[in-house]
Design a protein around this motif. Structure first.
Motif, PDB file in Angstrom:
ATOM      1  N   ARG A 160       0.650  -1.145   0.414  1.00 19.25           N
ATOM      2  CA  ARG A 160       0.568   0.221  -0.098  1.00 19.25           C
ATOM      3  C   ARG A 160       0.868   1.176  -0.191  1.00 19.25           C
ATOM      4  NH1 ARG A 160      -3.491   1.665  -1.924  1.00 19.25           N
ATOM      5  NH2 ARG A 160      -4.564   2.468  -0.039  1.00 19.25           N
ATOM      6  N   ALA A 161       2.042   1.194   0.892  1.00 20.79           N
ATOM      7  CA  ALA A 161       3.033   2.651   1.111  1.00 20.79           C
ATOM      8  C   ALA A 161       3.407   2.672  -1.291  1.00 20.79           C
ATOM      9  CB  ALA A 161       4.018   2.356   1.902  1.00 20.79           C
ATOM     10  N   ALA A 162       3.120   1.680  -1.183  1.00 16.86           N
ATOM     11  CA  ALA A 162       4.493   1.910  -2.405  1.00 16.86           C
ATOM     12  C   ALA A 162       3.044   2.376  -4.022  1.00 16.86           C
ATOM     13  CB  ALA A 162       4.523   0.596  -2.987  1.00 16.86           C
ATOM     14  N   GLY A 163       1.461   2.430  -3.236  1.00 16.46           N
ATOM     15  CA  GLY A 163       1.362   2.717  -3.983  1.00 16.46           C
ATOM     16  C   GLY A 163      -0.297   1.796  -4.404  1.00 16.46           C
ATOM     17  N   PRO A 164       0.015   0.706  -5.139  1.00 14.57           N
ATOM     18  CA  PRO A 164      -1.337  -0.805  -5.720  1.00 14.57           C
ATOM     19  C   PRO A 164      -2.548  -0.545  -4.668  1.00 14.57           C
ATOM     20  CG  PRO A 164       1.072  -1.342  -6.201  1.00 14.57           C
ATOM     21  CD  PRO A 164       1.028  -0.128  -4.849  1.00 14.57           C
ATOM     22  N   GLN A 165      -4.082  -0.632  -5.010  1.00 13.79           N
ATOM     23  CA  GLN A 165      -3.959  -1.582  -3.789  1.00 13.79           C
ATOM     24  C   GLN A 165      -4.142  -3.119  -4.277  1.00 13.79           C
ATOM     25  OE1 GLN A 165      -7.328  -0.375  -2.906  1.00 13.79           O
ATOM     26  NE2 GLN A 165      -7.468   1.788  -3.594  1.00 13.79           N
ATOM     27  N   VAL A 166      -4.134  -3.750  -2.655  1.00 13.32           N
ATOM     28  CA  VAL A 166      -3.864  -4.547  -2.527  1.00 13.32           C
ATOM     29  C   VAL A 166      -5.456  -6.049  -2.394  1.00 13.32           C
ATOM     30  CG1 VAL A 166      -2.930  -6.366  -0.722  1.00 13.32           C
ATOM     31  CG2 VAL A 166      -2.113  -4.368  -1.081  1.00 13.32           C
ATOM     32  N   LEU A 167      -4.891  -6.896  -3.269  1.00 11.04           N
ATOM     33  CA  LEU A 167      -6.035  -8.177  -2.901  1.00 11.04           C
ATOM     34  C   LEU A 167      -6.113  -8.907  -2.223  1.00 11.04           C
ATOM     35  CD1 LEU A 167      -9.486  -8.488  -4.042  1.00 11.04           C
ATOM     36  CD2 LEU A 167      -8.556  -8.786  -5.738  1.00 11.04           C
ATOM     37  N   ILE A 168      -6.288  -9.749  -1.058  1.00  8.41           N
ATOM     38  CA  ILE A 168      -5.783 -10.888  -0.979  1.00  8.41           C
ATOM     39  C   ILE A 168      -6.227 -11.685  -1.274  1.00  8.41           C
ATOM     40  CG2 ILE A 168      -6.191 -11.995   1.645  1.00  8.41           C
ATOM     41  CD1 ILE A 168      -4.197  -9.728   1.320  1.00  8.41           C
ATOM     42  N   LEU A 169      -5.847 -12.855  -1.950  1.00 10.87           N
ATOM     43  CA  LEU A 169      -5.193 -13.998  -2.069  1.00 10.87           C
ATOM     44  C   LEU A 169      -5.212 -15.750  -2.361  1.00 10.87           C
ATOM     45  CD1 LEU A 169      -6.494 -16.174  -4.587  1.00 10.87           C
ATOM     46  CD2 LEU A 169      -4.646 -15.778  -5.928  1.00 10.87           C
ATOM     47  N   THR A 170      -5.743 -15.983  -0.829  1.00  6.49           N
ATOM     48  CA  THR A 170      -5.228 -16.947  -0.221  1.00  6.49           C
ATOM     49  C   THR A 170      -6.395 -18.474   0.464  1.00  6.49           C
ATOM     50  OG1 THR A 170      -4.320 -16.989   2.197  1.00  6.49           O
ATOM     51  CG2 THR A 170      -6.434 -16.144   1.471  1.00  6.49           C
ATOM     52  N   ALA A 171      -5.762 -19.073   0.488  1.00  5.08           N
ATOM     53  CA  ALA A 171      -6.096 -20.555   1.173  1.00  5.08           C
ATOM     54  C   ALA A 171      -7.050 -19.675   2.697  1.00  5.08           C
ATOM     55  CB  ALA A 171      -5.758 -21.624   0.510  1.00  5.08           C
ATOM     56  N   GLU A 172      -6.262 -18.976   3.091  1.00  2.00           N
ATOM     57  CA  GLU A 172      -6.969 -19.548   4.779  1.00  2.00           C
ATOM     58  C   GLU A 172      -8.459 -18.851   4.765  1.00  2.00           C
ATOM     59  OE1 GLU A 172      -5.934 -19.113   7.767  1.00  2.00           O
ATOM     60  OE2 GLU A 172      -4.195 -18.195   7.722  1.00  2.00           O
ATOM     61  N   GLU A 173      -8.826 -19.568   5.829  1.00  2.00           N
ATOM     62  CA  GLU A 173     -10.080 -19.670   6.329  1.00  2.00           C
ATOM     63  C   GLU A 173     -10.293 -19.493   7.311  1.00  2.00           C
ATOM     64  OE1 GLU A 173     -12.633 -22.896   4.814  1.00  2.00           O
ATOM     65  OE2 GLU A 173     -12.088 -22.578   2.262  1.00  2.00           O
ATOM     66  N   ARG A 174      -9.439 -18.839   8.560  1.00  2.00           N
ATOM     67  CA  ARG A 174      -9.696 -18.415   9.569  1.00  2.00           C
ATOM     68  C   ARG A 174      -9.448 -16.870   9.371  1.00  2.00           C
ATOM     69  NH1 ARG A 174      -3.714 -19.210  12.262  1.00  2.00           N
ATOM     70  NH2 ARG A 174      -3.045 -18.493  11.132  1.00  2.00           N
ATOM     71  N   PRO A 175     -10.265 -16.432  10.293  1.00  2.41           N
ATOM     72  CA  PRO A 175     -11.172 -14.714  10.262  1.00  2.41           C
ATOM     73  C   PRO A 175     -10.311 -13.706  11.098  1.00  2.41           C
ATOM     74  CG  PRO A 175     -13.273 -16.556  11.345  1.00  2.41           C
ATOM     75  CD  PRO A 175     -11.153 -17.178  11.225  1.00  2.41           C
ATOM     76  N   ILE A 176      -9.545 -14.249  12.052  1.00  4.06           N
ATOM     77  CA  ILE A 176      -9.229 -13.097  12.309  1.00  4.06           C
ATOM     78  C   ILE A 176      -7.505 -12.946  10.953  1.00  4.06           C
ATOM     79  CG2 ILE A 176      -7.253 -12.958  13.905  1.00  4.06           C
ATOM     80  CD1 ILE A 176     -10.121 -12.208  15.158  1.00  4.06           C
ATOM     81  N   PRO A 177      -6.497 -13.326  10.640  1.00  4.90           N
ATOM     82  CA  PRO A 177      -6.002 -13.550   9.982  1.00  4.90           C
ATOM     83  C   PRO A 177      -6.714 -12.687   8.524  1.00  4.90           C
ATOM     84  CG  PRO A 177      -5.376 -15.901  10.669  1.00  4.90           C
ATOM     85  CD  PRO A 177      -7.159 -15.096  10.782  1.00  4.90           C
ATOM     86  N   VAL A 178      -6.884 -12.978   8.042  1.00  9.97           N
ATOM     87  CA  VAL A 178      -8.397 -12.287   7.096  1.00  9.97           C
ATOM     88  C   VAL A 178      -8.042 -10.986   7.576  1.00  9.97           C
ATOM     89  CG1 VAL A 178      -8.000 -13.794   5.879  1.00  9.97           C
ATOM     90  CG2 VAL A 178      -9.947 -13.311   6.801  1.00  9.97           C
ATOM     91  N   ARG A 179      -9.082 -10.245   8.791  1.00  8.23           N
ATOM     92  CA  ARG A 179      -9.037  -9.003   8.915  1.00  8.23           C
ATOM     93  C   ARG A 179      -8.392  -8.153   9.468  1.00  8.23           C
ATOM     94  NH1 ARG A 179     -14.528 -11.354  12.420  1.00  8.23           N
ATOM     95  NH2 ARG A 179     -15.882 -12.355  10.715  1.00  8.23           N
ATOM     96  N   ARG A 180      -6.934  -8.590   9.466  1.00 11.59           N
ATOM     97  CA  ARG A 180      -5.753  -7.893  10.062  1.00 11.59           C
ATOM     98  C   ARG A 180      -5.352  -7.174   8.781  1.00 11.59           C
ATOM     99  NH1 ARG A 180      -3.266 -13.456  14.014  1.00 11.59           N
ATOM    100  NH2 ARG A 180      -3.821 -12.044  16.230  1.00 11.59           N
ATOM    101  N   ALA A 181      -5.493  -8.211   7.688  1.00 10.02           N
ATOM    102  CA  ALA A 181      -4.749  -8.006   6.664  1.00 10.02           C
ATOM    103  C   ALA A 181      -6.103  -7.166   6.271  1.00 10.02           C
ATOM    104  CB  ALA A 181      -5.150  -8.720   5.355  1.00 10.02           C
TER     105      ALA A 181
END
Length: 230
Positions: free
Chosen positions: A81-102
Motif C-alpha cells: 500500500r505504501a508503494a501505491g497499489p491496491q491490495v487484494l488478498i488471494l489465499t487459502a486461509e479461512e481463519r477469520p482473524i488473519p484475513v481481518r488483520r489484512a
C-alpha cells in the motif's frame, strides 16, 4: 461487452507457489484480456524491487514460505500500500482473524483460492475502485460475520500465545508482560471459554479453548509466523 470497469488494469501477484502464479496468468488470459500482468514474485520485497509498485492492484497471498522478516502478512500489506497499489488478498486461509488483520492493514478485499476463477475477475473490477471486494459468501462472512469468531481481549490472547508455546498454566502469569497472578490467568481462561460457549462451541478445559482460539486465528500454531496485530 465491456464497460469502464474493464478499462486496462495493471496487475501484479505475490505467491511462493509457481503453479499458483501460473494459474493466475492463465485465468487473466482466459477471462480478462483487459488485465496486464506486469510482474509476479515469491515475496513482496522481490515484487517491489522488480517494479511491481507500479501496478494498479497486487494479489497477495497471506502465507508465504519466505524468510521471517518477509513473511508478516500485516507488514506485507502495508508495504504494498505504501508503494501505491491496491491490495487484494488471494489465499487459502479461512481463519477469520488473519484475513481481518489484512483488511485492517489496508487490503481492499479477499479472494479465496477455492472460489471459481470468474469470481477473481469480478473482485479485481471492484478492487481497482478501492471498494471492499469479496469473491464469495464465505469470503464475506470471514470478514464481516461477528458470530463467526470469539472476541478476546489482548491479555487473553497473550495467555493463549504462551499456552500454545507449551508454557504450563502455573508459569504463564510470570511470563506475561506485565506479569499477572495465577488467579488472573485463570480468570482470562474462564472468560475465553465462556465466550466460545456463548457461540455454541463446546469447551471444557483450557486446551480445548486453545483449539478454538487457534481455529479463529487469534493465535498461530507453533512454528507459524504471526499475522501481526489487529
Amino acid at each position: 461487452m465491456t464497460g469502464p470497469e474493464d478499462a486496462p488494469l495493471r496487475l501484479a501477484a505475490v505467491d511462493d507457489h509457481p503453479f499458483v502464479l501460473n494459474g493466475i496468468l492463465w485465468t487473466v488470459r482466459e477471462y480478462a484480456p483487459w488485465v496486464q500482468v506486469i510482474g509476479t514474485a515469491a515475496s513482496v520485497a522481490e515484487l517491489l524491487a522488480g517494479g511491481g509498485g507500479t501496478a494498479d492492484v497486487v494479489l497477495l497471498d497471506l502465507d508465504l514460505g519466505v524468510p521471517a522478516d518477509e513473511a508478516d502478512p500485516t507488514g506485507n500489506v502495508q508495504a504494498v500500500r505504501a508503494a501505491g497499489p491496491q491490495v487484494l488478498i488471494l489465499t487459502a486461509e479461512e481463519r477469520p482473524i488473519p484475513v481481518r488483520r489484512a483488511i485492517a492493514a489496508g487490503a481492499v478485499g479477499l479472494v479465496l483460492k477455492s472460489d471459481p476463477a470468474h469470481l477473481l475477475i469480478d473482485a479485481l473490477r471492484t478492487a481497482r475502485t478501492g471498494e471492499l471486494a469479496v469473491s464469495s459468501r464465505l469470503a464475506h462472512a470471514l470478514l464481516t460475520d461477528e458470530n463467526l469468531v470469539g472476541h478476546l481481549a489482548p491479555r487473553q490472547i497473550q495467555v493463549f500465545e504462551l499456552l500454545a508455546q507449551g508454557v504450563g498454566r502455573g508459569d504463564i502469569g510470570r511470563l506475561m508482560d506485565p506479569p499477572a497472578a495465577t488467579s488472573t490467568v485463570d480468570t482470562y481462561l474462564k472468560r475465553a471459554a465462556r465466550t466460545y460457549r456463548t457461540l455454541g462451541r463446546e469447551t471444557f478445559n483450557a486446551y480445548e479453548t486453545l483449539q478454538h482460539v487457534i481455529r479463529d486465528g487469534h493465535v498461530d500454531p507453533p512454528g507459524r509466523p504471526p499475522a501481526g496485530p489487529l
